[in-house]
Motif scaffolding. Structure first.
Motif, PDB file in Angstrom:
ATOM      1  N   TRP A 163     -10.572  -2.816   3.680  1.00  0.00           N
ATOM      2  CA  TRP A 163      -9.588  -3.699   3.046  1.00  0.00           C
ATOM      3  C   TRP A 163      -9.955  -5.166   3.220  1.00  0.00           C
ATOM      4  N   LYS A 191      -7.322  -7.315  -5.118  1.00  0.00           N
ATOM      5  CA  LYS A 191      -6.138  -6.461  -5.287  1.00  0.00           C
ATOM      6  C   LYS A 191      -5.320  -6.808  -6.526  1.00  0.00           C
ATOM      7  N   SER A 251      -3.453   0.640  -3.257  1.00  0.00           N
ATOM      8  CA  SER A 251      -2.818  -0.631  -3.566  1.00  0.00           C
ATOM      9  C   SER A 251      -2.706  -0.722  -5.085  1.00  0.00           C
ATOM     10  N   ASN A 257      -9.210  -6.723  -0.372  1.00  0.00           N
ATOM     11  CA  ASN A 257      -8.012  -7.560  -0.520  1.00  0.00           C
ATOM     12  C   ASN A 257      -8.209  -8.695  -1.515  1.00  0.00           C
ATOM     13  N   ASP A 294       0.823  -1.207   0.000  1.00  0.00           N
ATOM     14  CA  ASP A 294       0.000   0.000   0.000  1.00  0.00           C
ATOM     15  C   ASP A 294       0.856   1.255   0.000  1.00  0.00           C
TER      16      ASP A 294
END
Length: 190
Positions: free
Chosen positions: A43, A50, A15, A47, A5
């Motif tokens: 997040w 990402k 990210s 996540n 990040d």
């Protein structure tokens, strides 16, 4: 999955996906949950994607939306990132910074706008989001519960305007269901 990040001081974190032209997700989350700000708990949902998106998650729902967006654009340029498209993702109390960002031509910045159990209490907020949906129906997805909007009329107006293909009702009650709308919304991203 993406590089570490990048702090955008006072605004949030970015990210990076490995592809410089990956789509950009701009996320404004809600109020603190058990003293954890949305800049952290969002997040948990982001996540999982990402590797497919550059993702910016605002520090909290108290950030200045236009300032955060400008800081993000400067950071993208400095990092050599050229997103193929931009998606705006608003969860619950994320309505606040987004309203300032979306005034005027703001919706044109985004190919898609996700309203995820967006809070619409009072009178100004529901009127704003109903008008946003009226003017941008084709780019909006609404994932909601029966209680999260805090305004049944605005909730139903938006759900009916978008229809069952773009409005997804998540059934149940309580904070777990409210937070779970994020899992459903992220699962719809293409």
């Amino acid at each position: 999955m993406g590089d570490p990040d990048i702090d955008i001081l006072g605004d949030g974190k970015l990210s990076k996906a490995s592809d410089p032209s990956a789509p950009l997700m701009v996320v404004f989350g809600g109020v603190d949950v058990s003293t954890i700000p949305s800049g952290q708990y969002m997040w948990n949902y982001m996540n999982t994607i990402k590797n497919r998106f550059h993702i910016f998650v605002a520090q909290s729902n108290a950030v200045n939306g236009p300032h955060s967006y400008r800081s993000l654009m400067s950071t993208l340029k400095a990092q050599g990132l050229t997103p193929s498209k931009q998606i705006l993702y608003l969860f619950s109390g994320g309505y606040r910074p987004a309203m300032d960002l979306l005034v005027g031509g703001g919706p044109a910045l985004f190919s898609s706008i996700y309203l995820v159990d967006i809070w619409m209490g009072g009178t100004q907020v529901p009127d704003f989001y109903k008008a946003l949906v009226d003017a941008n129906t084709a780019k909006i997805t609404y994932v909601y519960t029966t209680f999260g909007a805090n305004n049944g009329k605005a909730r139903d107006y938006i759900a009916n305007k978008l229809g069952s293909q773009r409005a997804i009702l998540v059934k149940g009650k309580g904070m777990d269901v409210h937070m779970g709308t994020n899992t459903v919304a992220v699962g719809t991203l293409r």
